[in-house]
Scaffold this motif. Structure first.
Motif, short mmCIF file in Angstrom:
data_model
loop_
_atom_site.label_atom_id
_atom_site.label_comp_id
_atom_site.label_asym_id
_atom_site.label_seq_id
_atom_site.Cartn_x
_atom_site.Cartn_y
_atom_site.Cartn_z
N GLY A 205 14.92 31.04 -89.98
CA GLY A 205 15.04 30.39 -91.28
C GLY A 205 14.84 28.90 -91.22
O GLY A 205 14.52 28.33 -90.16
N SER A 206 15.02 28.26 -92.38
CA SER A 206 14.79 26.82 -92.50
C SER A 206 15.96 26.15 -93.19
O SER A 206 16.66 26.77 -94.01
N ARG B 150 16.89 21.88 -94.65
CA ARG B 150 16.50 20.48 -94.73
C ARG B 150 17.76 19.63 -94.81
O ARG B 150 18.54 19.77 -95.75
N ARG C 191 8.48 22.41 -84.83
CA ARG C 191 9.41 23.12 -85.72
C ARG C 191 10.13 22.18 -86.68
O ARG C 191 10.42 22.55 -87.82
N GLN D 128 13.48 18.18 -91.76
CA GLN D 128 13.08 19.53 -92.13
C GLN D 128 13.07 20.38 -90.86
O GLN D 128 12.35 20.05 -89.91
N ASN E 191 12.42 24.12 -89.35
CA ASN E 191 11.84 25.44 -89.56
C ASN E 191 11.98 26.28 -88.30
O ASN E 191 12.19 25.75 -87.20
N ASN E 192 11.83 27.58 -88.48
CA ASN E 192 11.91 28.51 -87.35
C ASN E 192 13.14 28.23 -86.50
O ASN E 192 13.06 28.10 -85.27
#
Length: 118
Positions: free
Chosen positions: A16-17, A19, A66, A84, A86-87
């Protein structure tokens, strides 16, 4: 004096991500390098990423590709930096801190918890 307020942490599944945000207020904020660090339980605080005052960025090897660090340019007295992510992986679980480092001093946010778990 620089005040930093972090937000955006939480629980996310692997892959998931999230921020993260670091809202800064103070003077001459564009002159600071903005660093992101993290600290997992039982570990030392480690460097994650930097957004330099000149606009360049750099990342720890374990987040390259990532994570992305950025900074808005709304005003010199108010700046928000973003991380940010990610992964996300379980090993990314930690408290994440933003840090403003410059000739006027160094300042830390209060930290925000990121937990990556299924």
């Amino acid at each position: 004096q620089v005040q930093l307020v972090e937000s955006g942490g939480g629980l996310v599944q692997p892959g998931g991500s999230l921020r993260l945000s670091c809202a800064a207020s103070g003077r001459d904020l564009n002159t600071y390098n903005i660093n992101w660090y993290r600290q997992a339980p039982g570990n030392q605080r480690e460097f994650v990423a930097v957004f330099a005052s000149g606009g360049s960025t750099n990342y720890a090897e374990f987040v390259k590709g990532r994570f992305t660090v950025s900074r808005d340019n709304a005003e010199n007295a108010k700046i928000t930096s973003y991380l940010q992510m990610n992964n996300l992986k379980p090993e990314d679980t930690a408290v994440y801190y933003c840090n403003f480092y410059g000739w006027r001093g160094t300042y830390w946010g209060q930290g925000t918890q990121v937990t990556v778990s299924s």
